[in-house]
Design an enzyme around this catalytic site. Sequence first.
Site, PDB file in Angstrom:
ATOM      1  N   ASP A  44       0.849  -1.186   0.000  1.00  0.00           N
ATOM      2  CA  ASP A  44       0.000   0.000   0.000  1.00  0.00           C
ATOM      3  C   ASP A  44       0.890   1.243   0.000  1.00  0.00           C
ATOM      4  O   ASP A  44       1.985   1.231  -0.563  1.00  0.00           O
ATOM      5  CB  ASP A  44      -0.932  -0.042   1.216  1.00  0.00           C
ATOM      6  CG  ASP A  44      -2.275   0.625   0.955  1.00  0.00           C
ATOM      7  OD1 ASP A  44      -2.302   1.869   0.832  1.00  0.00           O
ATOM      8  OD2 ASP A  44      -3.293  -0.087   0.880  1.00  0.00           O
ATOM      9  N   HIS A  82      -3.568   5.773   3.940  1.00  0.00           N
ATOM     10  CA  HIS A  82      -4.348   4.638   3.424  1.00  0.00           C
ATOM     11  C   HIS A  82      -3.762   3.303   3.884  1.00  0.00           C
ATOM     12  O   HIS A  82      -4.481   2.426   4.386  1.00  0.00           O
ATOM     13  CB  HIS A  82      -4.394   4.718   1.900  1.00  0.00           C
ATOM     14  CG  HIS A  82      -5.341   3.769   1.249  1.00  0.00           C
ATOM     15  ND1 HIS A  82      -4.968   2.502   0.856  1.00  0.00           N
ATOM     16  CD2 HIS A  82      -6.646   3.907   0.886  1.00  0.00           C
ATOM     17  CE1 HIS A  82      -6.001   1.895   0.286  1.00  0.00           C
ATOM     18  NE2 HIS A  82      -7.031   2.725   0.304  1.00  0.00           N
ATOM     19  N   SER A 248     -11.174  -1.014  -0.374  1.00  0.00           N
ATOM     20  CA  SER A 248      -9.865  -0.992   0.287  1.00  0.00           C
ATOM     21  C   SER A 248      -9.975  -1.343   1.762  1.00  0.00           C
ATOM     22  O   SER A 248      -9.047  -1.913   2.350  1.00  0.00           O
ATOM     23  CB  SER A 248      -9.226   0.391   0.166  1.00  0.00           C
ATOM     24  OG  SER A 248      -8.741   0.630  -1.121  1.00  0.00           O
TER      25      SER A 248
END
Length: 261
Positions: A44, A82, A248
Site C-alpha cells: 500500500d 491509506h 480498500s
Amino acid sequence: SVTHMEERRLQQGPETTPWGIDMVNITHLWSLPPAQHVKICVIDTGYDLGHEDLPDNVTYPVTGWDTGNAAKGVWHIDGHSHGTHCAGTIGAIGGNQAGVVGVNPDPARFSFHIGKGLSDSGSGSGSDVVNAVKDCVDNGAHVISMSLGCSNCYVQAYDEIYREAYDDGALIIAAAGNSYSDVAHYPSGYESVVSVASVTQGGGPHTANYGELSSFSTRNDQTEIAAPGSYVNSTVLDNKYARKSGTSMAAPHVAGVAAWL
C-alpha cells in the site's frame, strides 16, 4: 492506485471495537493458541511506524520494502494514511486502552511486512506492485493484502507473477474496486487473487440492510467474497483514527481472518 471513497477523522477515546470485527465473527478465536506465527504483507502507501496502536518494530518486528526511489517514499513512512488504515484493520493492538482493535489484536501472534507499492500520493505502477509482491514472497509472507488496483488493465506478465506467488504458498487478497459497476478490475481480477467486495453496517445486526452490498462496490464475476467496507474505523497518521469507506477497507478484513486459517 488508491480510490479514496470517504474519510471522517475522529477524536478517539478509550479503545473501541470497529463494527466490522463483529461482522467477520473472529473474536471467539482470539483465545485459541496459534497454529503458527503468521507473516502478513500489506502492499500500500506505507506504514506509520511508531503509531500508538500498531506494532512498533521495538517490541514486535516490522519489516518492509520500498523501491529505493526517494521520490516514491519509504515503507515506514506513510504520507497518505491509506496503508496505515488497512494495517490497523488487520492488526491494531488490543487491550492497550488506545484506539481500536484489529482482526488480529495480539501482535505476538503475527508480524507485518510492508510493501511500499504505492507512493504517498496513493498512485503507483503495476511493476512496483508486483515487485512488492515478489519481495513479500521472498520474505515468507503467508498472506498478502492489497487495497489498490485499476480498471480494465489486465497484463499477462503480471497474471503469471501472481500465479507464481500463489503457487509459492502466499494467499493474495485484493480490493474488488470502487467502480459502482461490473467493470473488470485488477489485480483483484487475476485468477490467483481473491477479490473482495464491500458491505455496509446498515442498521446493525438483525436489520434488513445489515451486510448489504456497498453502493460503490464493484460487483462482477471476478468477485469472490465480501467484507465490511463502509465507514470502517482504523488507524491513521499521528496517533489518530478515522472512518474510511471503500473496498480498500474490506480487503484487510479478509486478510486478517485468512491469517487465522
